[in-house]
Design a protein around this motif. Structure first.
Motif, short mmCIF file in Angstrom:
data_model
loop_
_atom_site.label_atom_id
_atom_site.label_comp_id
_atom_site.label_asym_id
_atom_site.label_seq_id
_atom_site.Cartn_x
_atom_site.Cartn_y
_atom_site.Cartn_z
N SER A 27 0.83 -1.22 0.00
CA SER A 27 0.00 0.00 0.00
C SER A 27 0.86 1.26 0.00
N THR A 28 2.19 1.10 -0.12
CA THR A 28 3.08 2.26 -0.06
C THR A 28 3.72 2.50 -1.42
N PRO A 29 3.29 3.54 -2.15
CA PRO A 29 3.97 3.88 -3.40
C PRO A 29 5.45 4.16 -3.14
N GLY A 30 6.29 3.62 -4.03
CA GLY A 30 7.73 3.78 -3.83
C GLY A 30 8.38 2.49 -3.38
N ALA A 82 9.39 1.67 4.71
CA ALA A 82 8.06 2.24 4.50
C ALA A 82 7.52 2.74 5.81
N VAL A 83 7.03 3.96 5.80
CA VAL A 83 6.35 4.54 6.96
C VAL A 83 4.92 4.86 6.52
N ASP A 84 3.96 4.36 7.27
CA ASP A 84 2.56 4.66 6.96
C ASP A 84 2.37 6.17 6.84
N ARG A 86 0.21 8.17 7.65
CA ARG A 86 -0.28 8.87 8.83
C ARG A 86 0.74 8.94 9.95
N ALA A 87 1.89 8.31 9.76
CA ALA A 87 2.94 8.37 10.79
C ALA A 87 4.20 9.05 10.27
N ARG A 88 4.09 9.70 9.12
CA ARG A 88 5.28 10.33 8.54
C ARG A 88 5.54 11.71 9.14
N GLY A 89 6.77 12.12 8.99
CA GLY A 89 7.12 13.48 9.38
C GLY A 89 7.42 13.67 10.85
N VAL A 90 7.49 12.58 11.61
CA VAL A 90 7.79 12.71 13.03
C VAL A 90 9.11 12.01 13.40
N ARG A 115 18.85 0.79 -2.37
CA ARG A 115 18.41 0.95 -3.77
C ARG A 115 17.03 1.59 -3.76
N ILE A 116 16.87 2.59 -4.56
CA ILE A 116 15.55 3.21 -4.69
C ILE A 116 15.23 3.35 -6.18
N PHE A 117 13.95 3.41 -6.50
CA PHE A 117 13.58 3.64 -7.89
C PHE A 117 14.12 5.00 -8.32
N ALA A 122 11.26 11.85 -3.87
CA ALA A 122 11.01 12.08 -2.44
C ALA A 122 11.93 11.20 -1.60
N ALA A 123 12.05 9.94 -2.02
CA ALA A 123 12.95 9.05 -1.29
C ALA A 123 14.40 9.52 -1.42
N ALA A 124 14.76 10.01 -2.61
CA ALA A 124 16.14 10.50 -2.78
C ALA A 124 16.43 11.64 -1.80
N ARG A 125 15.45 12.53 -1.63
CA ARG A 125 15.68 13.64 -0.68
C ARG A 125 15.78 13.12 0.75
N PHE A 126 14.94 12.13 1.08
CA PHE A 126 15.02 11.54 2.42
C PHE A 126 16.40 10.92 2.64
N TRP A 127 16.88 10.13 1.67
CA TRP A 127 18.17 9.44 1.88
C TRP A 127 19.32 10.45 1.93
N ARG A 129 19.04 13.30 3.32
CA ARG A 129 18.98 13.78 4.72
C ARG A 129 19.59 12.76 5.68
N MET A 130 19.58 11.50 5.27
CA MET A 130 20.17 10.44 6.10
C MET A 130 21.67 10.34 5.89
N GLY A 131 22.23 11.23 5.06
CA GLY A 131 23.67 11.22 4.84
C GLY A 131 24.13 10.38 3.67
C1 COA Z 1 10.70 8.24 2.83
C2 COA Z 1 9.98 7.90 4.14
C3 COA Z 1 10.48 6.54 4.64
C4 COA Z 1 10.28 8.98 5.18
O1 COA Z 1 9.76 8.59 6.44
P1 COA Z 1 9.43 9.67 7.59
O2 COA Z 1 9.24 8.92 8.85
O3 COA Z 1 8.34 10.56 7.17
O4 COA Z 1 10.79 10.50 7.64
P2 COA Z 1 11.34 11.33 8.90
O5 COA Z 1 10.21 12.02 9.57
O6 COA Z 1 12.18 10.45 9.74
O7 COA Z 1 12.26 12.41 8.18
C5 COA Z 1 13.68 12.40 8.33
C6 COA Z 1 14.24 13.55 7.54
O8 COA Z 1 13.99 13.35 6.15
C7 COA Z 1 13.28 14.47 5.63
N1 COA Z 1 12.28 13.98 4.68
C8 COA Z 1 11.39 12.97 4.88
N2 COA Z 1 10.63 12.81 3.79
C9 COA Z 1 11.05 13.76 2.91
C10 COA Z 1 10.64 14.11 1.60
N3 COA Z 1 9.64 13.46 0.99
N4 COA Z 1 11.30 15.11 0.98
C11 COA Z 1 12.31 15.77 1.59
N5 COA Z 1 12.74 15.48 2.84
C12 COA Z 1 12.10 14.48 3.48
C13 COA Z 1 12.60 15.10 6.81
O9 COA Z 1 12.36 16.48 6.58
C14 COA Z 1 13.61 14.88 7.90
O10 COA Z 1 14.63 15.83 7.85
P3 COA Z 1 15.43 16.30 9.16
O11 COA Z 1 15.28 15.23 10.21
O12 COA Z 1 16.82 16.43 8.71
O13 COA Z 1 14.79 17.56 9.55
C15 COA Z 1 8.45 7.84 3.94
O14 COA Z 1 8.02 9.05 3.35
C16 COA Z 1 7.98 6.69 3.08
O15 COA Z 1 7.63 5.62 3.60
N6 COA Z 1 7.92 6.90 1.77
C17 COA Z 1 7.38 5.91 0.83
C18 COA Z 1 8.24 4.66 0.70
C19 COA Z 1 9.57 4.94 0.06
O16 COA Z 1 9.69 5.63 -0.94
N7 COA Z 1 10.60 4.34 0.68
C20 COA Z 1 11.95 4.46 0.21
C21 COA Z 1 12.32 3.31 -0.63
S1 COA Z 1 13.54 2.31 0.17
#
Ligand code: COA
Length: 147
Positions: A27-30, A82-84, A86-90, A115-117, A122-127, A129-131
């Motif tokens: 149920s999680t796009p990506g 994957a984060v549901d 409704r639980a994202r952003g915390v 590995r990400i698509f 959005a995932a690229a930006r998250f990763w 942020r993870m360094g």
């Molecule tokens: C990507 C995902 C795992 C992030 O989970 P999350 O719990 O919302 O992320 P967090 O709240 O821990 O955010 C951590 C940091 O990443 C940043 N971040 C999270 N999602 C982001 C996004 N879509 N764009 C930019 N930054 C993002 C946050 O701002 C935060 O930054 P900071 O702590 O430096 O201020 C979630 O959105 C998800 O499940 N996405 C769909 C599945 C997916 O694409 N998974 C990756 C494939 S492996």
């Protein structure tokens, strides 16, 4: 369902979590799911990498996040984070990644791949942020083991 202020319990994934985790993945796009994500291969992965894959549960014990984590003795691998919605952003995604990296480091594994698509910006930006840094010099190649 989880509110942003709710505290979540992070714990190792067991195969008993599989139905809920699989439901979250599909149920999680990506997150791309194929036959290697069926129950038996997932059970084998968990057995080969004890304690490394994680889930997060809300106060009703409902699973709201999951990640597969393992290593081959040399490099670590995270997948299907994957984060549901409704639980994202915390900070749950960050917390799961941090715990996985700490566990890998504790086992002497110095690098961790993910590995990400390619189109999952959005995932690229998250990763980022993870360094993580994108390896533009590498591409993933794959085939089935049977001909
Ligand atoms: C990507 C995902 C795992 C992030 O989970 P999350 O719990 O919302 O992320 P967090 O709240 O821990 O955010 C951590 C940091 O990443 C940043 N971040 C999270 N999602 C982001 C996004 N879509 N764009 C930019 N930054 C993002 C946050 O701002 C935060 O930054 P900071 O702590 O430096 O201020 C979630 O959105 C998800 O499940 N996405 C769909 C599945 C997916 O694409 N998974 C990756 C494939 S492996």
């Amino acid at each position: 369902m989880p509110a942003a202020s709710e505290t979540f319990r992070v714990r190792p994934m067991t195969i008993d979590d599989y139905p809920a985790v699989y439901a979250l993945w599909v149920s999680t796009p990506g997150v791309g799911v194929d036959e290697t994500d069926e129950r038996d291969p997932t059970a084998r992965f968990l057995e080969r990498n004890p304690g490394l894959s994680l889930v997060a549960a809300d106060s009703d014990q409902q699973i709201v996040a999951a990640v597969l984590c393992g290593h081959d003795g040399r490099r670590g691998y995270l997948s299907h984070l994957a984060v549901d919605e409704r639980a994202r952003g915390v900070g749950l995604g960050r917390r799961l990644v941090a715990e996985c990296l700490a566990a890998l480091a504790g086992q002497g594994v110095g690098k961790c791949n993910v590995r990400i698509f390619a189109e999952n910006e959005a995932a690229a930006r998250f990763w980022e942020r993870m360094g993580y840094a994108r390896r533009a010099d590498l591409a993933v190649w794959q085939r089935t083991t049977s001909s």
